[in-house]
Design a protein around this motif. Structure first.
Motif, PDB file in Angstrom:
ATOM      1  N   VAL A  50       0.847  -1.184   0.000  1.00 13.88           N
ATOM      2  CA  VAL A  50       0.000   0.000   0.000  1.00 13.88           C
ATOM      3  C   VAL A  50       0.885   1.237   0.000  1.00 13.88           C
ATOM      4  CG1 VAL A  50      -1.806   1.288   1.198  1.00 13.88           C
ATOM      5  CG2 VAL A  50      -1.800  -1.205   1.290  1.00 13.88           C
ATOM      6  N   VAL A  51       0.665   2.101  -0.971  1.00 15.24           N
ATOM      7  CA  VAL A  51       1.362   3.388  -1.001  1.00 15.24           C
ATOM      8  C   VAL A  51       0.309   4.487  -1.076  1.00 15.24           C
ATOM      9  CG1 VAL A  51       3.370   2.400  -2.158  1.00 15.24           C
ATOM     10  CG2 VAL A  51       1.593   3.495  -3.519  1.00 15.24           C
ATOM     11  N   GLN A  52       0.725   5.703  -0.745  1.00 17.90           N
ATOM     12  CA  GLN A  52      -0.230   6.813  -0.764  1.00 17.90           C
ATOM     13  C   GLN A  52       0.254   7.870  -1.746  1.00 17.90           C
ATOM     14  OE1 GLN A  52      -1.616   8.114   3.034  1.00 17.90           O
ATOM     15  NE2 GLN A  52      -3.128   9.451   2.096  1.00 17.90           N
ATOM     16  N   PRO A  53      -0.169   7.776  -3.007  1.00 21.03           N
ATOM     17  CA  PRO A  53       0.328   8.729  -3.996  1.00 21.03           C
ATOM     18  C   PRO A  53      -0.316  10.102  -3.852  1.00 21.03           C
ATOM     19  CG  PRO A  53      -1.150   7.153  -5.043  1.00 21.03           C
ATOM     20  CD  PRO A  53      -1.047   6.759  -3.609  1.00 21.03           C
ATOM     21  N   ALA A  54      -1.495  10.174  -3.246  1.00 16.78           N
ATOM     22  CA  ALA A  54      -2.165  11.471  -3.093  1.00 16.78           C
ATOM     23  C   ALA A  54      -2.857  11.477  -1.734  1.00 16.78           C
ATOM     24  CB  ALA A  54      -3.172  11.694  -4.215  1.00 16.78           C
ATOM     25  N   ARG A  55      -3.266  12.658  -1.306  1.00 19.19           N
ATOM     26  CA  ARG A  55      -3.763  12.804   0.057  1.00 19.19           C
ATOM     27  C   ARG A  55      -5.015  11.968   0.319  1.00 19.19           C
ATOM     28  NH1 ARG A  55      -5.136  17.330   3.703  1.00 19.19           N
ATOM     29  NH2 ARG A  55      -6.798  17.796   2.247  1.00 19.19           N
ATOM     30  N   ASN A  56      -5.897  11.902  -0.660  1.00 23.09           N
ATOM     31  CA  ASN A  56      -7.194  11.273  -0.394  1.00 23.09           C
ATOM     32  C   ASN A  56      -7.326   9.860  -0.971  1.00 23.09           C
ATOM     33  OD1 ASN A  56      -7.127  12.039  -3.000  1.00 23.09           O
ATOM     34  ND2 ASN A  56      -9.285  12.643  -3.101  1.00 23.09           N
ATOM     35  N   MET A  57      -6.189   9.210  -1.276  1.00 23.53           N
ATOM     36  CA  MET A  57      -6.278   7.843  -1.787  1.00 23.53           C
ATOM     37  C   MET A  57      -5.033   7.044  -1.447  1.00 23.53           C
ATOM     38  SD  MET A  57      -5.208   7.920  -5.775  1.00 23.53           S
ATOM     39  CE  MET A  57      -5.360   6.164  -5.693  1.00 23.53           C
ATOM     40  N   VAL A  58      -5.219   5.751  -1.337  1.00 25.07           N
ATOM     41  CA  VAL A  58      -4.068   4.865  -1.260  1.00 25.07           C
ATOM     42  C   VAL A  58      -4.133   3.915  -2.442  1.00 25.07           C
ATOM     43  CG1 VAL A  58      -3.848   4.970   1.241  1.00 25.07           C
ATOM     44  CG2 VAL A  58      -5.222   3.150   0.194  1.00 25.07           C
ATOM     45  N   GLU A  59      -2.966   3.445  -2.831  1.00 29.82           N
ATOM     46  CA  GLU A  59      -2.886   2.530  -3.957  1.00 29.82           C
ATOM     47  C   GLU A  59      -2.291   1.221  -3.461  1.00 29.82           C
ATOM     48  OE1 GLU A  59      -1.985   3.625  -8.335  1.00 29.82           O
ATOM     49  OE2 GLU A  59      -0.120   3.114  -7.339  1.00 29.82           O
ATOM     50  N   VAL A  60      -2.947   0.148  -3.850  1.00 24.55           N
ATOM     51  CA  VAL A  60      -2.568  -1.196  -3.440  1.00 24.55           C
ATOM     52  C   VAL A  60      -1.945  -1.873  -4.652  1.00 24.55           C
ATOM     53  CG1 VAL A  60      -3.714  -3.398  -3.025  1.00 24.55           C
ATOM     54  CG2 VAL A  60      -4.286  -1.416  -1.615  1.00 24.55           C
ATOM     55  N   SER A  61      -0.831  -2.582  -4.475  1.00 27.33           N
ATOM     56  CA  SER A  61      -0.300  -3.298  -5.633  1.00 27.33           C
ATOM     57  C   SER A  61       0.217  -4.665  -5.245  1.00 27.33           C
ATOM     58  CB  SER A  61       0.784  -2.489  -6.351  1.00 27.33           C
ATOM     59  OG  SER A  61       1.678  -1.934  -5.446  1.00 27.33           O
ATOM     60  N   THR A  62       0.017  -5.614  -6.147  1.00 30.58           N
ATOM     61  CA  THR A  62       0.402  -6.986  -5.883  1.00 30.58           C
ATOM     62  C   THR A  62       0.884  -7.628  -7.170  1.00 30.58           C
ATOM     63  OG1 THR A  62      -0.330  -9.073  -4.895  1.00 30.58           O
ATOM     64  CG2 THR A  62      -1.889  -7.962  -6.332  1.00 30.58           C
ATOM     65  N   THR A  63       1.655  -8.676  -7.032  1.00 30.44           N
ATOM     66  CA  THR A  63       2.115  -9.398  -8.214  1.00 30.44           C
ATOM     67  C   THR A  63       2.100 -10.882  -7.906  1.00 30.44           C
ATOM     68  OG1 THR A  63       3.935  -9.614  -9.811  1.00 30.44           O
ATOM     69  CG2 THR A  63       4.537  -9.166  -7.536  1.00 30.44           C
ATOM     70  N   ASP A  64       1.820 -11.684  -8.915  1.00 31.99           N
ATOM     71  CA  ASP A  64       1.765 -13.124  -8.713  1.00 31.99           C
ATOM     72  C   ASP A  64       2.216 -13.813  -9.985  1.00 31.99           C
ATOM     73  OD1 ASP A  64       0.242 -15.068  -6.545  1.00 31.99           O
ATOM     74  OD2 ASP A  64       0.410 -15.924  -8.543  1.00 31.99           O
ATOM     75  N   ILE A  65       3.195 -14.669  -9.854  1.00 34.58           N
ATOM     76  CA  ILE A  65       3.775 -15.342 -11.004  1.00 34.58           C
ATOM     77  C   ILE A  65       3.226 -16.765 -11.073  1.00 34.58           C
ATOM     78  CG2 ILE A  65       5.831 -16.155  -9.783  1.00 34.58           C
ATOM     79  CD1 ILE A  65       7.485 -15.347 -12.221  1.00 34.58           C
ATOM     80  N   GLN A  66       2.766 -17.148 -12.269  1.00 32.77           N
ATOM     81  CA  GLN A  66       2.225 -18.492 -12.467  1.00 32.77           C
ATOM     82  C   GLN A  66       3.096 -19.191 -13.504  1.00 32.77           C
ATOM     83  OE1 GLN A  66      -1.617 -19.541 -11.854  1.00 32.77           O
ATOM     84  NE2 GLN A  66      -1.156 -18.389 -10.004  1.00 32.77           N
ATOM     85  N   VAL A  67       3.574 -20.373 -13.155  1.00 31.28           N
ATOM     86  CA  VAL A  67       4.528 -21.091 -13.987  1.00 31.28           C
ATOM     87  C   VAL A  67       3.910 -22.404 -14.471  1.00 31.28           C
ATOM     88  CG1 VAL A  67       6.838 -22.120 -14.044  1.00 31.28           C
ATOM     89  CG2 VAL A  67       6.422 -20.067 -12.669  1.00 31.28           C
ATOM     90  N   GLU A  68       4.038 -22.647 -15.770  1.00 25.54           N
ATOM     91  CA  GLU A  68       3.524 -23.899 -16.373  1.00 25.54           C
ATOM     92  C   GLU A  68       4.119 -25.106 -15.657  1.00 25.54           C
ATOM     93  OE1 GLU A  68       4.131 -23.929 -20.602  1.00 25.54           O
ATOM     94  OE2 GLU A  68       3.720 -26.057 -20.806  1.00 25.54           O
ATOM     95  N   ASP A  69       3.284 -26.081 -15.379  1.00 23.83           N
ATOM     96  CA  ASP A  69       3.666 -27.327 -14.711  1.00 23.83           C
ATOM     97  C   ASP A  69       4.029 -27.132 -13.247  1.00 23.83           C
ATOM     98  OD1 ASP A  69       3.128 -28.841 -16.934  1.00 23.83           O
ATOM     99  OD2 ASP A  69       5.163 -28.697 -17.701  1.00 23.83           O
ATOM    100  N   VAL A  70       3.954 -25.883 -12.742  1.00 21.45           N
ATOM    101  CA  VAL A  70       4.066 -25.671 -11.304  1.00 21.45           C
ATOM    102  C   VAL A  70       2.691 -25.231 -10.783  1.00 21.45           C
ATOM    103  CG1 VAL A  70       5.153 -24.332  -9.452  1.00 21.45           C
ATOM    104  CG2 VAL A  70       6.514 -25.077 -11.420  1.00 21.45           C
ATOM    105  N   HIS A  71       2.146 -24.169 -11.380  1.00 18.71           N
ATOM    106  CA  HIS A  71       0.862 -23.627 -10.921  1.00 18.71           C
ATOM    107  C   HIS A  71      -0.315 -24.041 -11.790  1.00 18.71           C
ATOM    108  CE1 HIS A  71       4.011 -20.868  -9.477  1.00 18.71           C
ATOM    109  NE2 HIS A  71       3.322 -20.913  -8.381  1.00 18.71           N
ATOM    110  N   PHE A  72      -0.027 -24.434 -13.012  1.00 23.43           N
ATOM    111  CA  PHE A  72      -1.106 -24.892 -13.884  1.00 23.43           C
ATOM    112  C   PHE A  72      -0.533 -25.925 -14.836  1.00 23.43           C
ATOM    113  CE2 PHE A  72       0.840 -21.229 -15.890  1.00 23.43           C
ATOM    114  CZ  PHE A  72       1.032 -21.638 -17.200  1.00 23.43           C
ATOM    115  N   SER A  73      -1.429 -26.697 -15.410  1.00 21.88           N
ATOM    116  CA  SER A  73      -1.004 -27.779 -16.295  1.00 21.88           C
ATOM    117  C   SER A  73      -2.036 -27.919 -17.398  1.00 21.88           C
ATOM    118  CB  SER A  73      -0.901 -29.074 -15.478  1.00 21.88           C
ATOM    119  OG  SER A  73      -1.175 -30.181 -16.304  1.00 21.88           O
TER     120      SER A  73
END
Lengths: 355, 355
Positions: A50-73
């Motif tokens: 969570v970061v706060q780029p402006a006074r009246n909002m926060v920004e949430v960011s996430t990342t998720d890596i999916q790998v063939e034959d590990v997370h899906f097949s």
């Protein structure tokens, strides 16, 4: 003056698998402290940053890596479900922060010989899911890779103080979860163990398989609860219900008493467990990939919470336990007696330093 | 009503390699239009995406995936240079938008058997580089993968209308580049062709190898030029100088006359070309991974541009050509006669629909 990086506290010969994900993240969190920028509210270690780029909002960011034959097949899902899934696992992290998802970056590692029609399916599934969620795909990256890699970065926004963090539970808070536990684990068990020509037949199995292949992040639920400040903590069950409870308890320095008989277990869990002699509680408590949300709710916020849940529509939520002062996660039977955790989860009772 | 996704315009049997990166991105750009959210200013297709989360700021975001044995190799770099490089390739994209880098997410795919000390080196290199750039590492993801995958998402901020886009060049604008062309290509050629016991010896080779293994994104330069609105377009040379010019020309529907004798070629290019009988212009114009910046500058902004460059410190910039009305990128000799592009770059003269 910049402080030196923390030492690497592992023997020189230790592999990544021996060190483990939790210990690696703990080192990164120590080396990348929050204080490095004033606008960072939540850094390494929650469902999303969570970061706060402006006074009246926060920004949430996430990342998720999916790998063939590990997370899906390709043996199980289609290109379309795989693309949609890559978005939803990230939507779930943003939902667990109570934020409204907004923008996605899509980073692809592609084997040179991958059929273009398969890529088309993955992209279509991803973009259709993004449209449905009101998310704009704004950029990304394409590179060569030995297997298909789908890495999504998703941002969302919330009002300051109206997002949900992992840390914040207090003794006395009630614990709720959305949907049903163990659905994805039961679906995966069925996919992996079925015999040739085996048809799901049963609607429960069908639903569980669907939940595994094409999870639906609980976005509206997270947004409503966040907007109404109706929970003291929230996390998704991407790594299973037991792990989610453990993370919430540890982040706040409280304990959680999980009332076993109240856990809404997906009906496919019993069917799969009976057919292949599996432990149903291992599937229900340990099985990941459900992407349900777990909340802790102060008693005074209970009505507000249930009101927010109703406003969000499906799925329903269920009260499954309570936060207590004694650290650790305990499984209680209907008489309040402590039951042993299913095999593999004993270590949750007394967390070590890196867990 | 949501429009259907565009059709997949490739034969059913075509592989990803046959279709090519540009065509894939073109399909994604058509399927994920800008208009999907009102706050998106620049979507798929520039160095980075631009959104406007608040009235007085825009946010730039980019992602870049680096794959072991595709983008880096343990035969050449160290874990520390590999980690630093993964940040700098993203810093370069943010710099090319004229934005100040702020927050990073680090997504790792890790082979189970990878030595922990190697991971420590990668993380240390990344975090030290982030600190030096004033970037906070705020989150990420760890997953299993068959080879090491380092995917970085980086955000930065700028004032509205004070960032640099790829599209914007006009006929009459002058073309400038920072640093020297072909350094990384010469460094890589040396690393790949040297014989056992071969020592760089020469300072030029040393610098070129360093430029390949541990590039330094031109952050201060991009920020100064953006802040002073001193360029009509900007791009980095991650895919080589010829490709950068082609992208700028095509994005704006103009042409570029590149004055060959003015291109500042890195001195290692000549050394490497002579030793292994390589074409120096292929290295200088076609070689990627330099991470220099290319600007187009309206004549009336020339003084402002050179002032911004001086304020940013090193590296110097060089005027290498001019934007003209006739589309395409042409190589001119000192007499203004068109020279043939080095082998492999003829197709830049007359861009096709997907290039």
């Amino acid at each position: 003056m910049v402080a030196p990086l923390p030492a690497w506290p592992h023997p020189p010969g230790a592999t990544v698998a021996e060190i483990g994900e939790h210990a690696i993240i703990a080192w990164i969190a120590a080396a990348a402290p929050l204080t490095s920028r004033a606008d960072v509210i939540i850094g390494v270690g929650d469902d999303a940053a969570v970061v706060q780029p402006a006074r009246n909002m926060v920004e949430v960011s996430t990342t998720d890596i999916q790998v063939e034959d590990v997370h899906f097949s390709w043996a199980h899902g289609t290109p379309e479900t795989t693309g949609a899934r890559a978005l939803h696992v990230n939507l779930s992290d943003v939902a667990a922060m109570g934020a409204e998802p907004r923008h996605a970056l899509l980073s692809l590692g592609l084997p040179a010989t991958m059929p273009g029609t398969r890529l088309f399916g993955v992209l279509s599934g991803f973009i259709e899911a993004a449209r449905a969620a009101g998310v704009a795909l704004i950029g990304g990256n394409i590179a060569r890779a030995p297997v298909l890699i789908i890495d999504v970065t998703l941002t969302g926004t919330a009002k300051p103080r109206k997002f949900l963090r992992r840390a914040g539970a207090r003794a006395g808070d009630e614990v709720y979860m959305s949907g049903q536990a163990g659905a994805a684990a039961a679906g995966l068990a069925w996919l992996e163990r079925r015999e040739a020509g085996d048809d799901p037949g049963d609607a429960a199995i069908h639903g569980a398989v669907r939940r595994f292949l094409a999870p639906e992040a609980r976005v509206a639920l997270g947004v409503q609860v966040g907007r109404n400040r109706a929970a003291s903590a929230c996390i998704d069950t991407s790594d299973g219900l037991a792990d989610a409870l453990q993370q919430i308890a540890q982040a706040a320095g409280v304990g959680i008493d999980l009332e076993q008989e109240t856990v809404p277990v997906h009906p496919a869990v019993g069917i799969v467990a009976a057919r292949w002699s599996l432990d149903p509680w291992t599937l229900a408590l340990g099985g990941g990939e459900d992407y349900e949300l777990v909340f802790t709710v102060p008693k005074r916020a209970r009505r507000r919470f249930l009101h927010a849940v109703r406003r969000s529509g499906l799925p329903p939520v269920t009260r499954i336990g309570q936060c207590v002062k004694t650290p650790g996660v305990r499984l209680l039977d209907v008489h309040g007696a402590v039951r042993p955790m299913p095999a593999g989860f004993e270590h949750f009772a007394a967390p070590g330093p890196n867990h």
